[in-house]
Design a protein around this motif. Structure first.
Motif, PDB file in Angstrom:
ATOM      1  N   TYR A   1       0.829  -1.214   0.000  1.00 16.93           N
ATOM      2  CA  TYR A   1       0.000   0.000   0.000  1.00 16.93           C
ATOM      3  C   TYR A   1       0.863   1.263   0.000  1.00 16.93           C
ATOM      4  O   TYR A   1       0.439   2.314   0.475  1.00 16.93           O
ATOM      5  CB  TYR A   1      -0.935  -0.008   1.228  1.00 16.93           C
ATOM      6  CG  TYR A   1      -2.008  -1.055   1.117  1.00 16.93           C
ATOM      7  CD1 TYR A   1      -3.283  -0.728   0.667  1.00 16.93           C
ATOM      8  CD2 TYR A   1      -1.730  -2.383   1.413  1.00 16.93           C
ATOM      9  CE1 TYR A   1      -4.261  -1.702   0.527  1.00 16.93           C
ATOM     10  CE2 TYR A   1      -2.693  -3.370   1.273  1.00 16.93           C
ATOM     11  CZ  TYR A   1      -3.954  -3.019   0.831  1.00 16.93           C
ATOM     12  OH  TYR A   1      -4.917  -3.991   0.687  1.00 16.93           O
ATOM     13  N   ASP A   2       2.051   1.140  -0.557  1.00 10.41           N
ATOM     14  CA  ASP A   2       3.017   2.235  -0.467  1.00 10.41           C
ATOM     15  C   ASP A   2       2.495   3.536  -1.090  1.00 10.41           C
ATOM     16  O   ASP A   2       2.828   4.622  -0.629  1.00 10.41           O
ATOM     17  CB  ASP A   2       4.331   1.821  -1.143  1.00 10.41           C
ATOM     18  CG  ASP A   2       5.525   2.421  -0.440  1.00 10.41           C
ATOM     19  OD1 ASP A   2       5.368   2.852   0.723  1.00 10.41           O
ATOM     20  OD2 ASP A   2       6.610   2.440  -1.036  1.00 10.41           O
ATOM     21  N   HIS A   3       1.706   3.423  -2.137  1.00  9.32           N
ATOM     22  CA  HIS A   3       1.268   4.669  -2.794  1.00  9.32           C
ATOM     23  C   HIS A   3       0.362   5.495  -1.879  1.00  9.32           C
ATOM     24  O   HIS A   3       0.171   6.683  -2.107  1.00  9.32           O
ATOM     25  CB  HIS A   3       0.585   4.378  -4.138  1.00  9.32           C
ATOM     26  CG  HIS A   3      -0.734   3.696  -3.988  1.00  9.32           C
ATOM     27  ND1 HIS A   3      -0.849   2.342  -3.794  1.00  9.32           N
ATOM     28  CD2 HIS A   3      -1.987   4.189  -3.960  1.00  9.32           C
ATOM     29  CE1 HIS A   3      -2.126   2.025  -3.659  1.00  9.32           C
ATOM     30  NE2 HIS A   3      -2.838   3.126  -3.762  1.00  9.32           N
ATOM     31  N   GLU A   4      -0.187   4.857  -0.820  1.00  9.21           N
ATOM     32  CA  GLU A   4      -0.994   5.638   0.145  1.00  9.21           C
ATOM     33  C   GLU A   4      -0.121   6.227   1.250  1.00  9.21           C
ATOM     34  O   GLU A   4      -0.609   6.907   2.153  1.00  9.21           O
ATOM     35  CB  GLU A   4      -2.064   4.743   0.796  1.00  9.21           C
ATOM     36  CG  GLU A   4      -3.143   4.310  -0.207  1.00  9.21           C
ATOM     37  CD  GLU A   4      -4.134   3.329   0.401  1.00  9.21           C
ATOM     38  OE1 GLU A   4      -4.398   3.391   1.615  1.00  9.21           O
ATOM     39  OE2 GLU A   4      -4.635   2.484  -0.367  1.00  9.21           O
ATOM     40  N   ASN A   5       1.153   5.919   1.190  1.00  5.07           N
ATOM     41  CA  ASN A   5       2.045   6.288   2.296  1.00  5.07           C
ATOM     42  C   ASN A   5       3.005   7.416   1.915  1.00  5.07           C
ATOM     43  O   ASN A   5       4.157   7.412   2.322  1.00  5.07           O
ATOM     44  CB  ASN A   5       2.844   5.060   2.753  1.00  5.07           C
ATOM     45  CG  ASN A   5       1.957   4.067   3.486  1.00  5.07           C
ATOM     46  OD1 ASN A   5       0.784   4.344   3.716  1.00  5.07           O
ATOM     47  ND2 ASN A   5       2.511   2.929   3.845  1.00  5.07           N
ATOM     48  N   ARG A   6       2.533   8.343   1.132  1.00  2.00           N
ATOM     49  CA  ARG A   6       3.435   9.412   0.680  1.00  2.00           C
ATOM     50  C   ARG A   6       2.830  10.779   0.924  1.00  2.00           C
ATOM     51  O   ARG A   6       2.991  11.686   0.127  1.00  2.00           O
ATOM     52  CB  ARG A   6       3.726   9.232  -0.809  1.00  2.00           C
ATOM     53  CG  ARG A   6       4.555   8.000  -1.053  1.00  2.00           C
ATOM     54  CD  ARG A   6       4.772   7.704  -2.503  1.00  2.00           C
ATOM     55  NE  ARG A   6       5.354   6.379  -2.637  1.00  2.00           N
ATOM     56  CZ  ARG A   6       5.193   5.596  -3.680  1.00  2.00           C
ATOM     57  NH1 ARG A   6       4.462   5.997  -4.708  1.00  2.00           N
ATOM     58  NH2 ARG A   6       5.759   4.417  -3.727  1.00  2.00           N
ATOM     59  N   GLU A   7       2.106  10.923   2.030  1.00  2.00           N
ATOM     60  CA  GLU A   7       1.461  12.220   2.262  1.00  2.00           C
ATOM     61  C   GLU A   7       2.439  13.241   2.812  1.00  2.00           C
ATOM     62  O   GLU A   7       3.185  12.943   3.747  1.00  2.00           O
ATOM     63  CB  GLU A   7       0.296  12.063   3.234  1.00  2.00           C
ATOM     64  CG  GLU A   7      -1.016  12.211   2.501  1.00  2.00           C
ATOM     65  CD  GLU A   7      -2.203  12.140   3.416  1.00  2.00           C
ATOM     66  OE1 GLU A   7      -2.346  13.043   4.263  1.00  2.00           O
ATOM     67  OE2 GLU A   7      -2.966  11.170   3.269  1.00  2.00           O
ATOM     68  N   PRO A   8       2.421  14.446   2.241  1.00  2.00           N
ATOM     69  CA  PRO A   8       3.279  15.494   2.812  1.00  2.00           C
ATOM     70  C   PRO A   8       2.799  15.875   4.200  1.00  2.00           C
ATOM     71  O   PRO A   8       1.650  15.574   4.568  1.00  2.00           O
ATOM     72  CB  PRO A   8       3.106  16.665   1.844  1.00  2.00           C
ATOM     73  CG  PRO A   8       2.033  16.314   0.897  1.00  2.00           C
ATOM     74  CD  PRO A   8       1.627  14.889   1.107  1.00  2.00           C
TER      75      PRO A   8
ATOM     76  N   ILE B   1      -4.972  -0.465   7.114  1.00  2.00           N
ATOM     77  CA  ILE B   1      -4.108  -1.449   6.442  1.00  2.00           C
ATOM     78  C   ILE B   1      -2.831  -0.817   5.904  1.00  2.00           C
ATOM     79  O   ILE B   1      -1.767  -1.416   5.962  1.00  2.00           O
ATOM     80  CB  ILE B   1      -4.886  -2.185   5.309  1.00  2.00           C
ATOM     81  CG1 ILE B   1      -4.049  -3.299   4.658  1.00  2.00           C
ATOM     82  CG2 ILE B   1      -5.352  -1.238   4.215  1.00  2.00           C
ATOM     83  CD1 ILE B   1      -4.235  -4.632   5.243  1.00  2.00           C
ATOM     84  N   ASN B   2      -2.894   0.429   5.402  1.00  2.00           N
ATOM     85  CA  ASN B   2      -1.680   1.009   4.811  1.00  2.00           C
ATOM     86  C   ASN B   2      -0.580   1.200   5.862  1.00  2.00           C
ATOM     87  O   ASN B   2       0.603   1.007   5.579  1.00  2.00           O
ATOM     88  CB  ASN B   2      -1.968   2.325   4.075  1.00  2.00           C
ATOM     89  CG  ASN B   2      -2.512   3.397   4.997  1.00  2.00           C
ATOM     90  OD1 ASN B   2      -3.476   3.165   5.710  1.00  2.00           O
ATOM     91  ND2 ASN B   2      -1.897   4.558   4.994  1.00  2.00           N
ATOM     92  N   SER B   3      -0.973   1.553   7.096  1.00  4.88           N
ATOM     93  CA  SER B   3       0.023   1.711   8.157  1.00  4.88           C
ATOM     94  C   SER B   3       0.594   0.349   8.562  1.00  4.88           C
ATOM     95  O   SER B   3       1.811   0.182   8.712  1.00  4.88           O
ATOM     96  CB  SER B   3      -0.609   2.329   9.404  1.00  4.88           C
ATOM     97  OG  SER B   3      -0.731   3.709   9.244  1.00  4.88           O
ATOM     98  N   VAL B   4      -0.315  -0.596   8.744  1.00  6.85           N
ATOM     99  CA  VAL B   4       0.098  -1.904   9.259  1.00  6.85           C
ATOM    100  C   VAL B   4       0.941  -2.640   8.223  1.00  6.85           C
ATOM    101  O   VAL B   4       2.021  -3.163   8.524  1.00  6.85           O
ATOM    102  CB  VAL B   4      -1.148  -2.718   9.673  1.00  6.85           C
ATOM    103  CG1 VAL B   4      -0.769  -4.156   9.983  1.00  6.85           C
ATOM    104  CG2 VAL B   4      -1.817  -2.049  10.868  1.00  6.85           C
ATOM    105  N   GLU B   5       0.474  -2.626   6.990  1.00 12.11           N
ATOM    106  CA  GLU B   5       1.245  -3.295   5.931  1.00 12.11           C
ATOM    107  C   GLU B   5       2.611  -2.616   5.779  1.00 12.11           C
ATOM    108  O   GLU B   5       3.640  -3.272   5.622  1.00 12.11           O
ATOM    109  CB  GLU B   5       0.437  -3.265   4.623  1.00 12.11           C
ATOM    110  CG  GLU B   5       1.027  -4.065   3.475  1.00 12.11           C
ATOM    111  CD  GLU B   5       2.168  -3.360   2.745  1.00 12.11           C
ATOM    112  OE1 GLU B   5       3.194  -4.012   2.477  1.00 12.11           O
ATOM    113  OE2 GLU B   5       2.053  -2.147   2.457  1.00 12.11           O
TER     114      GLU B   5
END
Ligand code: FAD
Ligand code: DLZ
Ligand code: SF4
Length: 520
Positions: free
Chosen positions: A182-189, A301-305
């Motif tokens: 889920y890396d693409h959800e993990n790029r928030e400024p 899920i994005n944090s946990v994964e």
């Protein structure tokens, strides 16, 4: 202690786990545990003062816990007058003291130390048993088998194997939520005001204070601040740090994993690497706790994964990669970088605000978070063409979680592309735009990311093009980089000259580090 000769069990500084294979199979009445503070380990590079305090204090606490639990521990302090100075020297002395029937040792984390251990059978007139370190999810031979004959040994494929092996976030053979990553959800400024909860900070107890005095005395000239030492030094403190992370920061971990904020050193990161690497925390257990947080609806899920991928993916992968490519990995320099490390990495004396903040955190905490290491400190070293061995020494010295098995693949292969692309599909090269997007650093910097060349230009901008042009022959055929050169080719000759001249001016202004920071 039984009347039979004992088994001698040396436990190294990053083996502080009750489940350590050489310890867990033993009985208390015929075992002597040997723990050694030795000069060779403390000085082969000039570790950050906090790193030495952390390791010695954690070792002393672990020894005391073992003794409380009924084990016989022979603990050699660094300031003992007869300290032999090396692991091999201390084991020799301990063999004389205890006349053991055998020595059982768990394999070392680092190649350098493992080489020394492998000489013990020839050196000592005593049976030596070297046990594999099963505190990792993937054994070294298992990684070698996986990597053998594969066209691509990228982390992502390895990670999927580890997900299947552990069953973490798996459902009937498929990834939970339908996706592996889920890396693409993990790029928030970062947001304007980031309010990350404070992790537990531990005040030094009497044991730590004694070690602080020792380190100030013996290693006073090493890099780093000791006044801000707050690391967990026992498994209990490490568990407390983990509890706070799972409760308060895991839910936002993914979202802000790549964010950077001036003066905010932890953000939503776990701050668990020092404890995991010492052996105070079990990585698989942490992953199971993260998975439970997802299943209980306490974290997305994005944090946990993302958290699980860092541990069973990246952490395990770099260890396997290290052992697969040692000892050659230390020498690689595929991009032929030759510039010495700039002095500001040690002094923090630069008006590039991103770098000075990351170096300040490194100096004060012996820590910087991943994206600071990768996209600020690492990116600059890559673009400026700093010689890999200088960068490797710096990263090994300055971080409290740094052991060569984890530092070297991250530095040589991940940030510097010095391995020629075995680990990363392309160099992590970025201009000032990336740092501006992912941080609040640029707002008050002496430079501007929107100025590309000349006066006031963010140095990352011209250096980016200088790097690409210097390495064109090596990178042009890389499908993930190639297009960059079309942009370059479309620029006017004048513009290109401006970029290269600006970059040369930045490079010419870099003062090389003075000798003696990393090694005597
Ligand atoms: P979190 O962001 O909370 O991540 C959770 C855990 O995942 C970490 O505790 C760590 O165990 C693991 N992890 C995450 N990324 C990596 C990675 N790339 N490699 C291995 N494990 C990873 N980590 C070290 O433990 N020791 C090092 O010497 C080290 N050197 C690094 C050098 C460079 C140039 C880079 C780019 C990364 C390096 N890392 C190293 C990885 C990572 O930066 C740290 O593990 C992380 O910043 C530790 O903080 P944390 O515990 O809050 O991590
Ligand atoms: C990093 C370190 C330092 C500074 N000192 C010691 C020490 O005196 N005794 C010890 O057992 N371990 C130390 N360490 C950690 C070792 O370098 C570590 O155990 C190696 O990574 C093993 O491969
Ligand atoms: Fe760093 Fe450039 Fe931003 Fe300054 S302008 S903080 S040097 S990225």
């Amino acid at each position: 202690m039984s009347a039979d000769k004992p088994i001698l069990v040396p436990i190294l500084g990053d083996q502080l786990s009750r489940t350590l294979p050489s310890l867990s199979g033993r009985t208390k009445d015929d075992t002597v545990v040997l723990m050694m503070e030795v000069w060779d380990e403390a000085t082969y590079v000039k570790h950050h003062k906090q790193k030495i305090v952390l390791i010695f204090s954690a070792m002393r606490h672990f020894a005391a816990e073992l003794e409380d639990a009924g084990w016989t521990v022979d603990y050699v302090k660094l300031d003992a007058a007869d300290n032999a100075g090396s692991f091999t020297g201390e084991v020799a002395r301990a063999i004389e003291r205890h006349d053991p029937r055998a020595v059982h040792v768990t394999e070392a984390g680092e190649w350098r130390v493992q080489q020394a251990i492998e000489e013990w059978p020839d050196k000592f007139d005593c049976e030596i048993e070297i046990l594999p370190d099963d505190r990792y999810i993937c054994a070294i031979p298992e990684f070698r088998d996986w990597a053998e004959d594969r066209k691509t040994t990228r982390m992502e494929y390895f990670y999927r194997e580890m997900r299947k092996k552990t069953g973490l976030l798996m459902e009937n053979g498929d990834p939970m939520g339908g996706k592996w990553n889920y890396d693409h959800e993990n790029r928030e400024p970062p947001k304007n005001s980031m309010d990350a909860p404070q992790r537990p900070l531990f005040e030094p107890d009497a044991v730590t204070r004694e070690v602080i005095a020792l380190v100030e005395n013996s290693f006073g000239d090493h890099f780093g601040n000791l006044g801000s030492f707050h690391w967990p030094v026992t498994s209990e403190e490490a568990e407390e740090t983990a509890d706070a992370f799972f409760l308060e920061r895991l839910p936002s971990f993914g979202q802000y994993q790549d964010a950077m904020v001036f003066g905010e050193d932890d953000l939503f990161h776990s701050m668990l690497s020092t404890s995991i690497n010492l052996g105070l925390l079990d990585p698989l257990d942490l992953c199971r706790r993260a998975e439970k947080a997802y299943l209980d609806g306490d974290a997305p899920i994005n944090s946990v994964e993302g958290f699980i991928r860092q541990i069973i993916g990246w952490r395990e992968y770099v260890r396997g990669f290290y052992w697969l490519h040692m000892p050659g990995l230390q020498e690689t320099n595929e991009l032929d970088a030759h510039r010495p490390l700039p002095d500001f990495y040690w002094t923090g004396d630069t008006d590039m605000r991103c770098l000075s903040d990351c170096i300040r955190s490194t100096h004060d905490n012996a820590h910087a978070h991943h994206i600071q290491r990768l996209m600020v400190l690492g990116n600059f070293a890559l673009l400026a063409g700093i010689v890999p061995q200088d960068v490797e020494d710096w990263f090994l010295v300055v971080y409290a979680d740094a052991y060569e098995w984890v530092e070297l693949p991250n530095v040589a292969a991940m940030i510097l592309y010095a391995d020629g692309g075995k680990l990363a599909t392309k160099p992590y090269a970025a201009s000032g735009n990336y740092i501006n997007k992912m941080s609040d650093y640029c707002k008050e910097c002496a430079y501007s990311p929107s100025v590309k060349t000349g006066e006031g230009a963010c140095p990352f901008n011209p250096l980016y093009w200088h790097f690409m042009v210097r390495n064109r022959d090596r990178l042009e055929n890389n499908p993930r980089v190639g297009r960059v050169f079309s942009t370059w080719d479309r620029m006017s000759e004048e513009r290109r000259a401006e970029y290269l001249d600006s970059a040369e001016a930045v490079l010419d202004g870099l003062e090389p580090a003075k000798a003696g920071w990393a090694r005597d």
